[in-house]
Design an enzyme around this catalytic site. Sequence first.
Site, PDB file in Angstrom:
ATOM      1  N   HIS A   1      -1.494  -3.745  -3.296  1.00 13.71           N
ATOM      2  CA  HIS A   1      -0.110  -3.525  -2.840  1.00 13.71           C
ATOM      3  C   HIS A   1       0.529  -4.824  -2.345  1.00 13.71           C
ATOM      4  O   HIS A   1       1.678  -5.130  -2.643  1.00 13.71           O
ATOM      5  CB  HIS A   1      -0.087  -2.532  -1.674  1.00 13.71           C
ATOM      6  CG  HIS A   1      -0.135  -1.100  -2.091  1.00 13.71           C
ATOM      7  ND1 HIS A   1      -0.020  -0.685  -3.391  1.00 13.71           N
ATOM      8  CD2 HIS A   1      -0.273   0.030  -1.338  1.00 13.71           C
ATOM      9  CE1 HIS A   1      -0.088   0.651  -3.422  1.00 13.71           C
ATOM     10  NE2 HIS A   1      -0.253   1.099  -2.190  1.00 13.71           N
TER      11      HIS A   1
ATOM     12  N   TYR B   1       1.951   3.264   8.839  1.00 12.02           N
ATOM     13  CA  TYR B   1       1.557   3.637   7.473  1.00 12.02           C
ATOM     14  C   TYR B   1       2.163   2.612   6.520  1.00 12.02           C
ATOM     15  O   TYR B   1       3.246   2.077   6.771  1.00 12.02           O
ATOM     16  CB  TYR B   1       2.043   5.053   7.136  1.00 12.02           C
ATOM     17  CG  TYR B   1       1.289   6.149   7.861  1.00 12.02           C
ATOM     18  CD1 TYR B   1       1.489   6.360   9.230  1.00 12.02           C
ATOM     19  CD2 TYR B   1       0.383   6.960   7.197  1.00 12.02           C
ATOM     20  CE1 TYR B   1       0.796   7.370   9.898  1.00 12.02           C
ATOM     21  CE2 TYR B   1      -0.305   7.978   7.858  1.00 12.02           C
ATOM     22  CZ  TYR B   1      -0.097   8.178   9.209  1.00 12.02           C
ATOM     23  OH  TYR B   1      -0.787   9.169   9.861  1.00 12.02           O
ATOM     24  N   GLU B   2       1.470   2.368   5.410  1.00  7.59           N
ATOM     25  CA  GLU B   2       1.879   1.251   4.553  1.00  7.59           C
ATOM     26  C   GLU B   2       3.236   1.459   3.889  1.00  7.59           C
ATOM     27  O   GLU B   2       3.807   0.525   3.332  1.00  7.59           O
ATOM     28  CB  GLU B   2       0.810   0.952   3.503  1.00  7.59           C
ATOM     29  CG  GLU B   2       0.615   2.071   2.498  1.00  7.59           C
ATOM     30  CD  GLU B   2      -0.633   1.838   1.638  1.00  7.59           C
ATOM     31  OE1 GLU B   2      -1.444   0.979   1.951  1.00  7.59           O
ATOM     32  OE2 GLU B   2      -0.756   2.559   0.632  1.00  7.59           O
ATOM     33  N   SER B   3       3.762   2.678   3.952  1.00  6.16           N
ATOM     34  CA  SER B   3       5.102   2.911   3.418  1.00  6.16           C
ATOM     35  C   SER B   3       6.166   2.209   4.252  1.00  6.16           C
ATOM     36  O   SER B   3       7.342   2.227   3.881  1.00  6.16           O
ATOM     37  CB  SER B   3       5.383   4.411   3.399  1.00  6.16           C
ATOM     38  OG  SER B   3       5.171   4.967   4.680  1.00  6.16           O
ATOM     39  N   GLY B   4       5.780   1.615   5.382  1.00  7.55           N
ATOM     40  CA  GLY B   4       6.744   0.863   6.181  1.00  7.55           C
ATOM     41  C   GLY B   4       7.117   1.524   7.494  1.00  7.55           C
ATOM     42  O   GLY B   4       7.921   1.001   8.253  1.00  7.55           O
TER      43      GLY B   4
END
Lengths: 286, 263
Positions: free
Chosen positions: A104, B50-53
């Site tokens: 990612h 969370y890696e979604s921001g």
Amino acid sequence: MARILSLAEAVAENVRDGDTVAMEGFTHLIPYAAGHEVIRQGRKDLFLVRMTPDILYDQLIGVGAARGMKFSWGGNPGVGSLHRFRDAVENQWPRPLEIEEHSHAAMANAYEAGAANLPFAMLRGYIGADLPKVNPNIKSVTCPFTQEVLAAVPAIRPDVTIIHAQRADRKGNVLLEGIVGVQKEAVLAARRSIVTVEEIVDELSPPSPNSVVLPAWAVTAVAHVPGGAFPSYAHGYYPRSNAFYLRWDEIARDRESFTAWIKENVLDARPEDFARYAAQTSAKVA
Amino acid sequence: MTDFTPTEMMTIAAARELSNDDVCFVGIGAPSAACNVARLTHAPDITLIYESGTVGTKPDVLPLSIGDGELCDTALFTVSVPEMFRYWLQGGRITTGFLGGAQIDRFANLNTTVVGPYDQPKVRLPGGGGAPEIASNCGRIFITMALSKRGFVEKLPFVTSMGHGEGGNTRERLGLKTKGPTRVITDLCILEPAPETKELTVVSIHPGVGREQIVESCGWPIKFAETVIETPAPTETELSVLRDINARTRKAHEGTGPGKEAA
């Protein structure tokens, strides 16, 4: 300057056979309706790019529209495998799929490099990992100041990027809210772009001076497709259909049920159907 | 004491590893359950990312994906994905990364990429996602996954993210200043890397579990530390918090679907 078109016109004018296409959306605002239009128009030999290819790319791969894919996580989030993706990689069905796999962090940096008009991105990444052994597009650079060795990957420059957003004004200025992912970078990195939106309004009225806005002069085409992100979601409009993501596991597991589903819900369907799906999801939650 | 399942014990033992001071990068699935149980019990001020921001998120139900709307709705703020990975993760702002995996080896390296050869995989798994850089850039890493011969293997077919590499000082040799995996929480026991060799070693055994069961469930000849303690059983509060959030989650995920098959 963005033109406001029907979805069919926007796809016909901007997506060509063989193109490198990014349909981005990090769980949120995934451009399903536009992806289905690409399938309906029979585009082929596409090289797909996306950090998190999920159900939409499973569908494009399963119908044989893709010759390759660049990605960093290919699964059905929280559910499991993408069965069509697996079938393509493990059994070359319906055709072989060339893959270029990253992390990612590398993909996010590569989109940003593309948006910044740089040839490559660097990051402190892939340390001790095996991906650099199998992906020749992961190289390294040495910092000229500190001599630190950093990972380097080529910038992502799609022929066309397709995203979904909350709204646009009549000039084609676009507003995105919520989990904005890499969509802004993906649009700015691309030669052409299509944005589907929930609403077209007279005044964009961004809620903050720092809102994520893509100006009309940085977008190629805008199409009004309410519900166009279903079964993902549009923050402020309708929730994610987690139930559908769970059900996809069954639908995609075998080739026959997948093919039947595509015929009924993509080939024989229309962009206007999405408004109805999304409204049903909202009603269940309310 | 209430009865509990091995999975409940695993989640609760994992939750206990976290504190109020942690800024934690949360993987989906088992790590997400553990992090939210910690937040709803002893660590109400923990920062979950969370890696979604989404930063400082406080979900009422566990997300199915790393980008469910619930995470954004309850976050202190939400950033773009490039900002997430560049400024917050690579910038060194995250104290703890919490990961799961399909396979792990004795040095806590993880595989979520392929089983079999990369070019002709027997099973194609989803891939690394954020894990390769989470594993190197967070201050320390916790890993949670059930102990099984398929999961805990002698040799990984693919190293998706490095833990302690070949053991010993691998991380230092590669220039890393972060600690890497410091605890692996399973459904039967808790493992820690041994101080010198970095080989995962049993340090705590969950109530009702025997050493033989652990040995038989691991794909390599697993070692036990000199002092092995018994993991305290889940408390009533821990169990009820976990069961409540699981029940809310099930209801929420089943409830948001259209009647007709669509999209």
